[in-house]
Design a protein around this motif. Structure first.
Motif, PDB file in Angstrom:
ATOM      1  N   THR A  42      -5.083   7.409  -0.557  1.00  0.00           N
ATOM      2  CA  THR A  42      -5.085   7.135   0.882  1.00  0.00           C
ATOM      3  C   THR A  42      -3.927   6.196   1.185  1.00  0.00           C
ATOM      4  OG1 THR A  42      -6.449   5.145   0.814  1.00  0.00           O
ATOM      5  CG2 THR A  42      -7.616   7.276   0.882  1.00  0.00           C
ATOM      6  N   PHE A  43      -3.589   6.075   2.445  1.00  0.00           N
ATOM      7  CA  PHE A  43      -2.504   5.172   2.838  1.00  0.00           C
ATOM      8  C   PHE A  43      -2.873   3.716   2.576  1.00  0.00           C
ATOM      9  CE2 PHE A  43       0.619   7.521   5.693  1.00  0.00           C
ATOM     10  CZ  PHE A  43       0.434   8.710   5.028  1.00  0.00           C
ATOM     11  N   ALA A  44      -4.153   3.428   2.431  1.00  0.00           N
ATOM     12  CA  ALA A  44      -4.605   2.050   2.201  1.00  0.00           C
ATOM     13  C   ALA A  44      -4.636   1.667   0.721  1.00  0.00           C
ATOM     14  CB  ALA A  44      -5.988   1.849   2.806  1.00  0.00           C
ATOM     15  N   ASP A  45      -4.444   2.636  -0.182  1.00  0.00           N
ATOM     16  CA  ASP A  45      -4.457   2.332  -1.616  1.00  0.00           C
ATOM     17  C   ASP A  45      -3.290   1.423  -1.980  1.00  0.00           C
ATOM     18  OD1 ASP A  45      -6.672   3.937  -1.925  1.00  0.00           O
ATOM     19  OD2 ASP A  45      -5.602   5.589  -2.887  1.00  0.00           O
ATOM     20  N   THR A  46      -3.565   0.444  -2.810  1.00  0.00           N
ATOM     21  CA  THR A  46      -2.539  -0.501  -3.252  1.00  0.00           C
ATOM     22  C   THR A  46      -1.761   0.078  -4.422  1.00  0.00           C
ATOM     23  OG1 THR A  46      -3.931  -2.348  -2.554  1.00  0.00           O
ATOM     24  CG2 THR A  46      -2.128  -2.852  -4.058  1.00  0.00           C
TER      25      THR A  46
ATOM     26  N   GLY B  43       0.859   3.490   2.308  1.00  0.00           N
ATOM     27  CA  GLY B  43       1.412   3.568   3.664  1.00  0.00           C
ATOM     28  C   GLY B  43       2.592   2.636   3.869  1.00  0.00           C
ATOM     29  N   ASP B  44       2.511   1.417   3.337  1.00  0.00           N
ATOM     30  CA  ASP B  44       3.630   0.463   3.443  1.00  0.00           C
ATOM     31  C   ASP B  44       4.886   1.033   2.803  1.00  0.00           C
ATOM     32  OD1 ASP B  44       1.909  -1.449   4.613  1.00  0.00           O
ATOM     33  OD2 ASP B  44       1.520  -2.435   2.675  1.00  0.00           O
TER      34      ASP B  44
ATOM     35  N   THR C 226       0.844  -1.198   0.000  1.00  0.00           N
ATOM     36  CA  THR C 226       0.000   0.000   0.000  1.00  0.00           C
ATOM     37  C   THR C 226       0.879   1.249   0.000  1.00  0.00           C
ATOM     38  OG1 THR C 226      -0.096   0.178   2.405  1.00  0.00           O
ATOM     39  CG2 THR C 226      -1.796  -1.203   1.327  1.00  0.00           C
TER      40      THR C 226
ATOM     41  N   ASP D 195       3.168   8.162   9.264  1.00  0.00           N
ATOM     42  CA  ASP D 195       1.874   8.657   8.784  1.00  0.00           C
ATOM     43  C   ASP D 195       1.664  10.145   9.078  1.00  0.00           C
ATOM     44  OD1 ASP D 195       1.601   5.988   8.197  1.00  0.00           O
ATOM     45  OD2 ASP D 195      -0.132   5.646   9.476  1.00  0.00           O
TER      46      ASP D 195
END
Length: 92
Positions: free
Chosen positions: A69-73, A45-46, A43, A55
């Motif tokens: 978003t931080f969750a987007d792959t 964030g990763d 993601t 973050d």
């Protein structure tokens, strides 16, 4: 001999403002871009945490020119632009 397929395109992370310190190029008159090897399922964030960016240090991230978003792959070949709170953007 092990036969390997082509390597996936990397992910380019463009760092702005105070986040430039996480890249090699810190001069303000040149782009600060970190190239990461694409990892399956990673993601936004990763990838940022892999660079050491927490973050709370990011106000906006754009994946291929669109707010992310931080969750987007992430996908191989993506371009990620990351901005700190000190130069946060109004985005509507």
């Amino acid at each position: 001999m092990v036969k390997r397929g082509p390597r996936p395109a990397p992910v380019d992370v463009h760092l702005y403002g105070a986040l430039r310190r996480y890249g090699e190029q810190q001069e303000v008159n040149a782009a600060s871009v970190v190239t990461l090897e694409a990892r399956p399922g990673e993601t936004v964030g990763d990838a940022l945490r892999r660079l050491g960016i927490q973050d709370g240090e990011v106000s906006n991230a754009f994946r291929n020119g669109r707010l992310a978003t931080f969750a987007d792959t992430l996908q191989p070949g993506d371009r990620l632009g990351v901005f700190p709170p000190s130069i946060s953007l109004l985005y509507c």
